[in-house]
Design a protein around this motif. Sequence first.
Motif, PDB file in Angstrom:
ATOM      1  N   MET A   1       0.655  -1.035  -0.016  1.00 25.77           N
ATOM      2  CA  MET A   1       0.491  -0.161  -0.149  1.00 25.77           C
ATOM      3  C   MET A   1       0.304   0.852  -0.200  1.00 25.77           C
ATOM      4  N   PRO A   2       1.435   1.710  -1.233  1.00 26.60           N
ATOM      5  CA  PRO A   2       2.326   2.973  -0.867  1.00 26.60           C
ATOM      6  C   PRO A   2       1.596   4.451  -0.687  1.00 26.60           C
ATOM      7  N   ASN A   3       0.459   4.898  -1.193  1.00 20.94           N
ATOM      8  CA  ASN A   3      -0.557   5.851  -0.931  1.00 20.94           C
ATOM      9  C   ASN A   3      -0.259   5.957   0.772  1.00 20.94           C
ATOM     10  N   THR A   4       0.750   6.856   1.563  1.00 13.26           N
ATOM     11  CA  THR A   4       0.426   7.010   2.797  1.00 13.26           C
ATOM     12  C   THR A   4       0.446   8.633   2.646  1.00 13.26           C
ATOM     13  N   SER A   5      -0.368   9.088   1.313  1.00 19.50           N
ATOM     14  CA  SER A   5      -0.416  10.777   1.355  1.00 19.50           C
ATOM     15  C   SER A   5      -1.449  11.547   2.083  1.00 19.50           C
ATOM     16  N   SER A   6      -1.461  12.158   2.835  1.00 23.58           N
ATOM     17  CA  SER A   6      -2.587  12.808   3.649  1.00 23.58           C
ATOM     18  C   SER A   6      -3.514  13.520   2.948  1.00 23.58           C
ATOM     19  N   ASN A   7      -4.187  12.845   1.580  1.00 21.35           N
ATOM     20  CA  ASN A   7      -5.074  13.528   1.067  1.00 21.35           C
ATOM     21  C   ASN A   7      -6.929  14.109   1.429  1.00 21.35           C
ATOM     22  N   GLU A   8      -7.140  15.252   1.383  1.00 15.55           N
ATOM     23  CA  GLU A   8      -8.878  15.390   1.449  1.00 15.55           C
ATOM     24  C   GLU A   8      -9.429  14.281   1.219  1.00 15.55           C
ATOM     25  N   TYR A   9     -10.641  13.922   1.591  1.00 15.46           N
ATOM     26  CA  TYR A   9     -11.133  12.268   2.175  1.00 15.46           C
ATOM     27  C   TYR A   9     -13.353  13.237   1.425  1.00 15.46           C
ATOM     28  N   VAL A  10     -13.723  12.429   1.246  1.00 17.31           N
ATOM     29  CA  VAL A  10     -14.542  12.663   1.040  1.00 17.31           C
ATOM     30  C   VAL A  10     -16.207  13.200   1.970  1.00 17.31           C
ATOM     31  N   GLY A  11     -15.544  12.572   2.831  1.00 17.07           N
ATOM     32  CA  GLY A  11     -16.020  12.611   4.631  1.00 17.07           C
ATOM     33  C   GLY A  11     -15.299  11.840   5.694  1.00 17.07           C
ATOM     34  N   ASP A  12     -15.960  12.120   7.027  1.00  9.27           N
ATOM     35  CA  ASP A  12     -15.137  11.752   8.039  1.00  9.27           C
ATOM     36  C   ASP A  12     -16.508  11.101   8.742  1.00  9.27           C
ATOM     37  N   VAL A  13     -15.327   9.295   9.134  1.00  8.20           N
ATOM     38  CA  VAL A  13     -16.998   8.697   9.260  1.00  8.20           C
ATOM     39  C   VAL A  13     -16.136   7.796  10.647  1.00  8.20           C
ATOM     40  N   ILE A  14     -17.256   6.994  11.070  1.00 11.94           N
ATOM     41  CA  ILE A  14     -16.390   6.444  12.174  1.00 11.94           C
ATOM     42  C   ILE A  14     -16.798   4.543  11.895  1.00 11.94           C
ATOM     43  N   ALA A  15     -15.820   3.685  12.030  1.00 15.68           N
ATOM     44  CA  ALA A  15     -15.519   2.008  11.664  1.00 15.68           C
ATOM     45  C   ALA A  15     -16.742   1.257  11.566  1.00 15.68           C
ATOM     46  N   GLY A  16     -17.135   0.569  11.150  1.00 18.91           N
ATOM     47  CA  GLY A  16     -18.289  -0.390  10.907  1.00 18.91           C
ATOM     48  C   GLY A  16     -17.746  -1.648  10.921  1.00 18.91           C
ATOM     49  N   ALA A  17     -18.721  -2.584  11.180  1.00 20.88           N
ATOM     50  CA  ALA A  17     -18.847  -4.213  10.583  1.00 20.88           C
ATOM     51  C   ALA A  17     -18.651  -4.872   9.674  1.00 20.88           C
ATOM     52  N   LEU A  18     -18.702  -5.687   8.845  1.00 21.29           N
ATOM     53  CA  LEU A  18     -19.166  -5.628   7.924  1.00 21.29           C
ATOM     54  C   LEU A  18     -19.946  -7.767   8.299  1.00 21.29           C
ATOM     55  N   SER A  19     -21.642  -7.922   7.762  1.00 22.99           N
ATOM     56  CA  SER A  19     -22.289  -9.087   8.066  1.00 22.99           C
ATOM     57  C   SER A  19     -21.761  -9.350   7.121  1.00 22.99           C
ATOM     58  N   ARG A  20     -22.430 -10.846   7.208  1.00 23.16           N
ATOM     59  CA  ARG A  20     -21.824 -11.955   5.752  1.00 23.16           C
ATOM     60  C   ARG A  20     -22.678 -13.091   5.528  1.00 23.16           C
ATOM     61  N   ARG A  21     -23.018 -13.177   4.992  1.00 23.50           N
ATOM     62  CA  ARG A  21     -24.465 -14.125   4.506  1.00 23.50           C
ATOM     63  C   ARG A  21     -23.957 -15.590   4.475  1.00 23.50           C
ATOM     64  N   SER A  22     -24.784 -16.199   4.602  1.00 15.39           N
ATOM     65  CA  SER A  22     -24.083 -17.961   5.115  1.00 15.39           C
ATOM     66  C   SER A  22     -24.246 -18.952   2.979  1.00 15.39           C
ATOM     67  N   MET A  23     -23.887 -19.883   3.018  1.00 15.76           N
ATOM     68  CA  MET A  23     -23.972 -19.778   1.647  1.00 15.76           C
ATOM     69  C   MET A  23     -25.099 -20.775   1.173  1.00 15.76           C
ATOM     70  N   MET A  24     -25.377 -21.285   2.635  1.00 14.95           N
ATOM     71  CA  MET A  24     -26.372 -22.676   2.401  1.00 14.95           C
ATOM     72  C   MET A  24     -27.615 -21.856   0.967  1.00 14.95           C
ATOM     73  N   ARG A  25     -27.837 -20.742   1.067  1.00 11.43           N
ATOM     74  CA  ARG A  25     -29.394 -20.272   0.367  1.00 11.43           C
ATOM     75  C   ARG A  25     -28.795 -21.117  -1.470  1.00 11.43           C
ATOM     76  N   ALA A  26     -27.700 -20.621  -1.024  1.00 13.03           N
ATOM     77  CA  ALA A  26     -27.061 -20.727  -2.938  1.00 13.03           C
ATOM     78  C   ALA A  26     -26.346 -21.361  -3.437  1.00 13.03           C
ATOM     79  N   ALA A  27     -26.406 -22.268  -2.315  1.00  9.15           N
ATOM     80  CA  ALA A  27     -25.666 -23.837  -2.519  1.00  9.15           C
ATOM     81  C   ALA A  27     -26.521 -24.665  -4.088  1.00  9.15           C
ATOM     82  N   ALA A  28     -25.372 -25.548  -4.807  1.00 13.50           N
ATOM     83  CA  ALA A  28     -25.382 -25.704  -5.507  1.00 13.50           C
ATOM     84  C   ALA A  28     -25.586 -26.783  -6.412  1.00 13.50           C
TER      85      ALA A  28
END
Length: 662
Positions: A1-28
């Motif tokens: 990850m070579p980009n360590t610049s402190s560029n301006e960003y689109v917004g200020d946010v807080i961290a969050g968690a991702l949910s993840r789906r069970s693959m049972m429904r998609a099994a084939a």
Amino acid sequence: MPNTSSNEYVGDVIAGALSRRSMMRAAAVVTVAAAGAGAVGVAQAPQAGAAPAGASAAGAAAEGARRKHKGARGLRFAPVAPNTADAVTVPEGYRQNVVIRWGEPILRGAPAFDPEKQTAKAQAGQFGYNCDFLALLPLPGERGRQLLVANHEYTDEVLMFRGYDAANPTREQVEVAWAAHGLSAVVVEGDRKTGKLTAVARHQLNRRVTATTEFRLTGPVAGSDLVKTSADPTGTKVLGTLNNCSGGVTPWGTTLHGEENFNQYFAGSSRATDKRYGIGTGASERKWERFDKRFDVAQEPNEVHRFGYVVEFDPYDPSSTPRKHTALGRFKHEAANIRMTADGRPVVYTGDDERFDYFYKFVGSKRMRHGSSRAVREHNLSLLDEGTLYVAKLTGDSPALEIDGTGKLPGDGEFDGSGEWIPLATATADGAVSHVDGMSAEEVFVFTRLAGDKVGATKMDRPEDIEPNPVTGKVYVALTNNTNRGVGSNAKADEANPRNANKHGHVLELTERWNRPESTRFAWSLFLVAGDPDDPATYFAGFPKDGVSPISCPDNVAFDPYGNLWISTDGAQLGSHDGLFGVATRGERRGELKQFLTVPKGAETCGPIIQDRRVLVAVQHPGEIDGASVEKPASTWPDGPGKYVRPAVVAVWRADGCDIGV
């Protein structure tokens, strides 16, 4: 990850968690079957019901698929279920064949493939390794034939050579790898009774370009002190092209190829400019510097400045010298796709495939000419040497507090905003002008990433393929993933990259102001936020999520004749193999995404081409799994047990001979 610049960003946010789906429904359950002599690992989704009276089984399957799956025009097929078959799995009613494999001879005098006795000379006349970008060009006067151009991005030596020792490669192994990189041009012929496509060996237009082929540097950096070496004091001649990823086709009949992860071939640098491009201080992964000093930055400090460009290749002229266009900037180019202005000037869109890096466009200043004379062709080959290079800066239109890093939609129901193209430098016939304080024009074109840092470009989640829709003019940017977003001190989520720890990626839709590609302002929205449809953090252009296929890690993109977007994936994180997906971009089914195929174990789906009656994909690096080798293969595709696993190009068509997805 070579980009360590402190560029301006689109917004200020807080961290969050991702949910993840069970693959049972998609099994084939996937049925794996052989598809002719010499090929195994070909799979097809379960077939439709009994055939109507008088109809063939193949025709019945296709008709059944149409009845069950209306969809948008061009996408009327039964979606392939997520799976882990060591095969190319296609929809019911469709068939496939391997068009050409690594090592098949395409030049006169090239021997048949023998992986136990491979030589550099043999490989230089054979189809190269690991295809990425594909192009199919017309061949006037040769009925049923087309000209296939393929990138050969990189080599998997551990899957190419029995007993390979990564710490001590031999000269012969290294030279074979040099010959397996680059490009191939090979004529292919379609079967008039089916959609089968086969290579025509030893056609006069067949050609190999390798890591030792002579290239010409053109544009504002040609002749600069920054690109002169002991072997080339003129700064205009480069040997080879490396790590060609995606690309594009020009309106004047040439192909463009993006040099991507060139950093991995170079060793021994301690310069800050090289660090920004990911070039390390120690030995390279392949140890090429042991056999050619140009890969040792300590001995040849400028050689690395001669890679990381967009290459232009004229496949209709086997004697032509390919060009590296420095006016399009130097970075890890993923693609180069063109939209023309109303007055005939090319606008090239290209992405820098790195976490937290940028995407760009080049607006040419010279107009394309029509005709086939040598003078016209030479003029058109210079179109990408003069113009202005821009980098994108995006601004969201939602309050920063509504972008919380989880992928939850803001109050207006959409991730969207406005953007501007920031000029970096302009190249003319008389010289070049920098628009970046503290950098000369030559520095901007050679150290383009640093120029983007200085002007505050928006850090994106790995911009890969970028392509304008030929029907609507909208531009689509595939952003593959960025698991480092919001982690530690790294840039947090913003409206254009709305998930922290983004492992599934997203697709951005960009509309140039007044729908003019030369505009310096644009509107944008996230067309698709990838992942499991059951995950609240996903979004499919507003289409009901119970009617779409799961998708993860969008990479290469293409369009069909109806303006549907086709997306291939690389590194899918949902438990299924990578695949190819089609999604409607307009109308009442906008956002309806369907999986068309999956690829074998360890493979990446690349280079999709969507024609009226045929789909092509490059199956890149099959069997590339940690610990795999010639002795312990992780895949047996495409030729079965006891054979070397081989990257290859695959064609898919409808069994009844009708158009794809209608």
